[in-house]
Design an enzyme around this catalytic site. Structure first.
Site, PDB file in Angstrom:
ATOM      1  N   ASP A 194       0.793  -1.233   0.000  1.00  0.00           N
ATOM      2  CA  ASP A 194       0.000   0.000   0.000  1.00  0.00           C
ATOM      3  C   ASP A 194       0.825   1.282   0.000  1.00  0.00           C
ATOM      4  OD1 ASP A 194       1.072   0.017   2.544  1.00  0.00           O
ATOM      5  OD2 ASP A 194      -0.802  -0.466   3.559  1.00  0.00           O
ATOM      6  N   GLU A 206       0.279  -9.143  -1.479  1.00  0.00           N
ATOM      7  CA  GLU A 206      -0.538  -8.633  -0.376  1.00  0.00           C
ATOM      8  C   GLU A 206      -1.679  -7.775  -0.926  1.00  0.00           C
ATOM      9  OE1 GLU A 206       1.037  -7.470   3.876  1.00  0.00           O
ATOM     10  OE2 GLU A 206       0.335  -5.635   2.899  1.00  0.00           O
ATOM     11  N   GLU A 223      -2.586   4.957   2.737  1.00  0.00           N
ATOM     12  CA  GLU A 223      -2.423   3.570   2.306  1.00  0.00           C
ATOM     13  C   GLU A 223      -3.697   2.951   1.722  1.00  0.00           C
ATOM     14  OE1 GLU A 223       0.851   4.377   5.257  1.00  0.00           O
ATOM     15  OE2 GLU A 223      -1.299   4.787   5.170  1.00  0.00           O
ATOM     16  N   HIS A 276       3.337   5.129  14.503  1.00  0.00           N
ATOM     17  CA  HIS A 276       3.821   6.036  13.452  1.00  0.00           C
ATOM     18  C   HIS A 276       2.737   6.514  12.488  1.00  0.00           C
ATOM     19  CE1 HIS A 276       3.571   2.247  11.282  1.00  0.00           C
ATOM     20  NE2 HIS A 276       3.600   2.940  10.160  1.00  0.00           N
ATOM     21  N   ARG A 283       0.013   8.343  10.325  1.00  0.00           N
ATOM     22  CA  ARG A 283      -0.286   9.765  10.114  1.00  0.00           C
ATOM     23  C   ARG A 283      -1.634  10.159  10.709  1.00  0.00           C
ATOM     24  NH1 ARG A 283       2.217   8.266   5.307  1.00  0.00           N
ATOM     25  NH2 ARG A 283       3.914   9.606   4.582  1.00  0.00           N
ATOM     26  N   HIS A 320       9.797   6.162  16.157  1.00  0.00           N
ATOM     27  CA  HIS A 320       9.897   6.504  14.737  1.00  0.00           C
ATOM     28  C   HIS A 320      10.589   7.854  14.566  1.00  0.00           C
ATOM     29  CE1 HIS A 320       8.558   7.196  10.562  1.00  0.00           C
ATOM     30  NE2 HIS A 320       8.301   5.904  10.518  1.00  0.00           N
TER      31      HIS A 320
END
Length: 371
Positions: free
Chosen positions: A97, A119, A133, A213, A215, A245
């Site tokens: 993604d 995937e 993603e 991590h 967003r 991160h």
């Protein structure tokens, strides 16, 4: 006529999950398999390549500090086009993604090159979570010619919800389990980084491994998550280890809220080998990572997921992971439940991992060989 396959990835998670596929396809004599990295993540990507002993044939070296998604996308477009023109693959493999997977798939489509998606089919159908993603996956799915779905649910998303030809969808399992099994077998316990980290772990306490991590959690949500960890840290029977991160929007709240807490160890991001060693040593895991939701069940570790939705619903249905979002109270309550109740703990580690048996990359190799 020689058939050519180009495998392209750019981030650390992609590299981990594509490494077993690279190893399998490189073993087919009738295929000319090349590896191209965009280096969307640079340092973190290089650690994985080194561990799995993969040398890229093409390295676009696109990592720049603070670049926007649009800047990154435009640079991938222009650089990958040169590779496609020079190598002239019959098939391009992308993963998951990321911005790399979507832009490379689109660039390949524009040159009328077939695309295979490893995937494939994971969905939340919420374009804001995970961001960006979810939309990356959907766009890549529309372009893809051969879909390697990790689970039946993922295959059903493609076939039933998106009208993809069932003959183009293959249920393979997830290659992350292949990578994990190979990685655990090849860990060097004597590595300096592992020895140093082991010396900092308190063997008398239950180890809670934390990562974060995403967003969509930045800002108030991330502060709420950190404050939950602060409350949990007041227990004297646990130790929290948090590889933080590098993104400043993660570093800032984590440092502000959790720095200098006695049983909270804030460390730099770990390379894959050290991280799976630590994951294996942990008692439970609190994370927003997709890959960890897939890996941890194979190590029999319960996972609390700090997201509102997940595209990995199988683990939720099997009670191997629990969604807690960034709700401070919920994170604290579910963590305490796992720490204090062996019965609750055992409930979350009893099911088999729905994401695979460690043979996904072999299945992908056999499918590609037969195409």
């Amino acid at each position: 006529m020689e058939k050519k396959v180009l495998i392209v990835f750019g981030t650390r998670p992609e590299a981990i999950k594509m490494a077993p596929v690279v190893k399998e396809l490189k073993n087919i004599d009738s295929l000319n398999t090349a590896v191209c990295v965009t280096a969307q993540h640079r340092e973190m990507l290089d650690q994985v390549l080194d561990f799995f002993k993969i040398t890229p044939d093409y390295d676009l070296d696109l990592m720049k500090p603070n670049q926007t998604l649009n800047e990154l996308s435009s640079r991938i477009f222009s650089k990958i086009d040169v590779v496609l023109n020079n190598f002239k693959p019959n098939l391009v493999l992308v993963h998951g993604d990321t911005t790399t997977s979507t832009i490379v798939a689109l660039a390949s489509f524009n040159r009328q090159i077939k695309v295979a998606h490893v995937e494939a089919g994971l969905r939340t159908y919420n374009k804001s979570a995970p961001f960006p993603e979810e939309i990356n996956r959907q766009i890549t799915g529309r372009i893809t010619d051969y879909h390697f779905a990790p689970t039946k649910n993922a295959a059903n998303n493609l076939i039933n919800n998106e009208n993809v030809n069932p003959k183009k969808v293959y249920i393979t399992g997830n290659t992350v389990i292949d990578a994990l099994f190979w990685g655990i077998k090849n860990i060097n316990d004597k590595r300096l980084e592992i020895s140093k980290l082991e010396s900092k772990t308190d063997k008398t306490k239950k180890l809670i491994l934390v990562t974060g991590h995403r967003r969509e959690n930045f800002g108030k949500k991330f502060e709420s998550f950190c404050n939950a960890l602060l409350t949990i840290s007041k227990r004297n029977d646990i130790q929290i280890i948090y590889p933080v991160h590098l993104n400043p929007r993660v570093q800032s709240p984590v440092t502000k809220i959790l720095k200098n807490i006695e049983n909270v160890l804030l460390i730099k991001p770990l390379d894959y080998e050290v991280f799976i060693w630590l994951m294996n040593k942990s008692y439970l895991i609190i994370t927003d990572s997709g890959g960890i939701q897939e890996e941890a069940p194979s190590l029999k570790k319960p996972v609390l997921v700090t997201r509102e939705v997940t595209e990995r619903q199988e683990a939720v249905e099997s009670n191997l992971v629990k969604l807690v979002g960034t709700n401070k109270k919920l994170i604290i309550n579910e963590t305490i439940k796992l720490l204090d109740s062996k019965e609750e703990y055992n409930k979350m580690i009893s099911a088999d991992n729905p994401y695979g048996d460690g043979k996904a990359s072999k299945r992908i190799k056999n499918i590609i060989n037969s195409l």
